[in-house]
Design an enzyme around this catalytic site. Structure first.
Site, PDB file in Angstrom:
ATOM      1  N   SER A 156       0.781  -1.126  -0.006  1.00 19.24           N
ATOM      2  CA  SER A 156      -0.057  -0.056   0.065  1.00 19.24           C
ATOM      3  C   SER A 156       0.759   1.352   0.072  1.00 19.24           C
ATOM      4  CB  SER A 156      -0.931  -0.152   1.025  1.00 19.24           C
ATOM      5  OG  SER A 156      -1.881   0.551   1.026  1.00 19.24           O
ATOM      6  N   ASP A 234     -10.331  -5.437  -2.831  1.00 14.33           N
ATOM      7  CA  ASP A 234      -9.810  -4.427  -2.058  1.00 14.33           C
ATOM      8  C   ASP A 234     -10.700  -3.199  -2.084  1.00 14.33           C
ATOM      9  OD1 ASP A 234      -8.111  -2.460  -1.116  1.00 14.33           O
ATOM     10  OD2 ASP A 234      -6.208  -3.279  -1.719  1.00 14.33           O
ATOM     11  N   HIS A 271      -7.319  -5.919   1.119  1.00 15.61           N
ATOM     12  CA  HIS A 271      -6.104  -5.146   1.302  1.00 15.61           C
ATOM     13  C   HIS A 271      -5.182  -5.775   2.494  1.00 15.61           C
ATOM     14  CE1 HIS A 271      -3.998  -1.531   0.150  1.00 15.61           C
ATOM     15  NE2 HIS A 271      -4.051  -0.968   1.447  1.00 15.61           N
TER      16      HIS A 271
HETATM   17  N1  LIG Z   1      -7.743   2.614   9.900  1.00 16.62           N
HETATM   18  C1  LIG Z   1      -7.893   2.775   8.501  1.00 16.62           C
HETATM   19  C2  LIG Z   1      -7.215   1.506   7.810  1.00 16.62           C
HETATM   20  C3  LIG Z   1      -5.731   1.501   7.945  1.00 16.62           C
HETATM   21  C4  LIG Z   1      -5.172   0.273   6.947  1.00 16.62           C
HETATM   22  O1  LIG Z   1      -5.917  -0.333   6.582  1.00 16.62           O
HETATM   23  N2  LIG Z   1      -3.965   0.361   7.056  1.00 16.62           N
HETATM   24  C5  LIG Z   1      -3.330  -0.705   6.047  1.00 16.62           C
HETATM   25  C6  LIG Z   1      -2.413   0.093   5.205  1.00 16.62           C
HETATM   26  S1  LIG Z   1      -3.525   1.034   4.027  1.00 16.62           S
HETATM   27  C7  LIG Z   1      -2.251   1.928   2.952  1.00 16.62           C
HETATM   28  O2  LIG Z   1      -1.140   1.977   3.270  1.00 16.62           O
HETATM   29  C8  LIG Z   1      -2.608  -1.608   6.871  1.00 16.62           C
HETATM   30  O3  LIG Z   1      -1.632  -2.164   6.796  1.00 16.62           O
HETATM   31  N3  LIG Z   1      -2.892  -1.750   8.186  1.00 16.62           N
HETATM   32  C9  LIG Z   1      -2.394  -2.676   9.213  1.00 16.62           C
HETATM   33  C10 LIG Z   1      -2.643  -4.100   9.028  1.00 16.62           C
HETATM   34  O4  LIG Z   1      -2.230  -4.744   9.956  1.00 16.62           O
HETATM   35  O5  LIG Z   1      -3.663  -4.465   8.391  1.00 16.62           O
HETATM   36  C11 LIG Z   1      -9.356   2.693   8.457  1.00 16.62           C
HETATM   37  O6  LIG Z   1     -10.053   2.914   9.364  1.00 16.62           O
HETATM   38  O7  LIG Z   1      -9.866   2.630   7.010  1.00 16.62           O
END
Ligand SMILES: N[C@@H](CCC(=O)N[C@@H](CSC=O)C(=O)NCC(=O)O)C(=O)O
Length: 293
Positions: A156, A234, A271
């Site tokens: 991401s 996603d 995602h």
């Molecule tokens: N808090 C957000 C969602 C945040 C999220 O999904 N972060 C992703 C990366 S998104 C792009 O860089 C991530 O890797 N999260 C960590 C995990 O362990 O999944 C919301 O509320 O939408």
């Protein structure tokens, strides 16, 4: 022999320390703030048999722990004999007004650039931290890592980081790049526009010149080695934050064929780290082709 997984902190003077029970140390690139990272060393690494390095860049809201704990990279990295470095995603505790207001900007959202906006320029330099400072730290620590053999991958925001760091570096600095669900055309999506407007004095135009993979690939003439996976289920892809098709179109128009760049849409994947860990073996073995050549 055992594979070794260590959490490390480092000082501006490049001494290495195990995390537990040690004093906080400082990063020059991040304005003197403490910086943490994780490092996986495979069992075959030794002073007489140094291993290549794969750098993993995580996404928004992540730390150095997300990829290390949930990426599912270690089995294949161990079998290939590849070290993996997991940096953090931003400086921590800079104390800048507004830094902790939004989840997609500021802390946990450094966007792997070097800030030029006066408000952020002293601390938000994740590009320099990853491309210059951390390799110097590893080299000076005399770890059994061959720092001349590096590749980079990420997820991401970290996929954006991996692609842009690879494409902007002098040819040969990194042997290959790969990304899971990258923000592939940040100047054309809300996340990227917000980041570039905030971090860069020249705003989106400065981002377009230096930190947009779709713009960079159209200017790169040398052969490249890139693998991208994204899931059609996603939500961030559906919202237009990732735009992998834009990257692929620019790449093909610039003459980079399917041998150089593969962009794979994976039906219904989301995602999450479940998606990442499913395709993790493909990515580690992809990089092994170049790191061990
Ligand atoms: N808090 C957000 C969602 C945040 C999220 O999904 N972060 C992703 C990366 S998104 C792009 O860089 C991530 O890797 N999260 C960590 C995990 O362990 O999944 C919301 O509320 O939408």
């Amino acid at each position: 022999m055992l594979n070794v997984y260590v959490s490390l902190r480092f000082s501006a003077s490049c001494a290495l320390f195990l995390t537990d029970g040690l004093e906080p140390l400082q990063s020059a690139a991040l304005g003197g703030l403490q910086a943490s990272f994780n490092l996986f060393l495979p069992a075959n690494a030794s002073p007489t048999s140094k291993v290549p390095l794969l750098v993993y860049l995580a996404g928004l809201m992540c730390t150095e722990d997300n990829g290390a704990q949930k990426g599912g990279f270690f089995k294949d990295a161990a079998s290939e004999g590849i070290a993996i470095l997991f940096p953090d995603t931003s400086p921590r505790g800079a104390g800048i007004d507004g830094e902790d207001t939004d989840w997609d900007f500021g802390t946990g959202a450094g966007f792997y650039l070097d800030a030029t906006s006066p408000k952020f320029a002293a601390h938000y330099n994740m590009h320099a931290h990853i491309t210059k400072e951390l390799p110097a730290v590893l080299a000076e620590a005399e770890l059994p890592i061959d720092i001349t053999r590096q590749s980079v991958f990420g997820h991401s925001m970290g996929g954006h980081g991996a692609l842009t760091i690879y494409l902007a570096a002098p040819p040969g600095t990194y042997r290959s790049a790969s990304a899971f669900a990258p923000i592939a055309n940040p100047t054309a999506c809300p996340w990227g526009q917000k980041a570039f407007t905030g971090y860069l004095a020249g705003g989106v135009d400065e981002g377009r010149a230096h930190y947009d993979a779709t713009e960079l690939i159209s200017r790169v003439k040398e052969p490249v080695h890139i693998l991208i996976d994204y899931g059609t289920g996603d939500n961030f892809y559906k919202q237009g934050q990732l735009l992998p098709e834009n990257f692929l179109k620019a790449a093909r128009e610039a003459g980079h064929d399917e041998v150089e760049i593969r962009v794979r849409s994976q039906a219904d994947y989301d995602h999450s780290y479940f998606f990442i860990s499913t395709f993790a073996p493909d990515h580690v073995h992809f990089h092994a082709n170049f790191l061990k050549a």
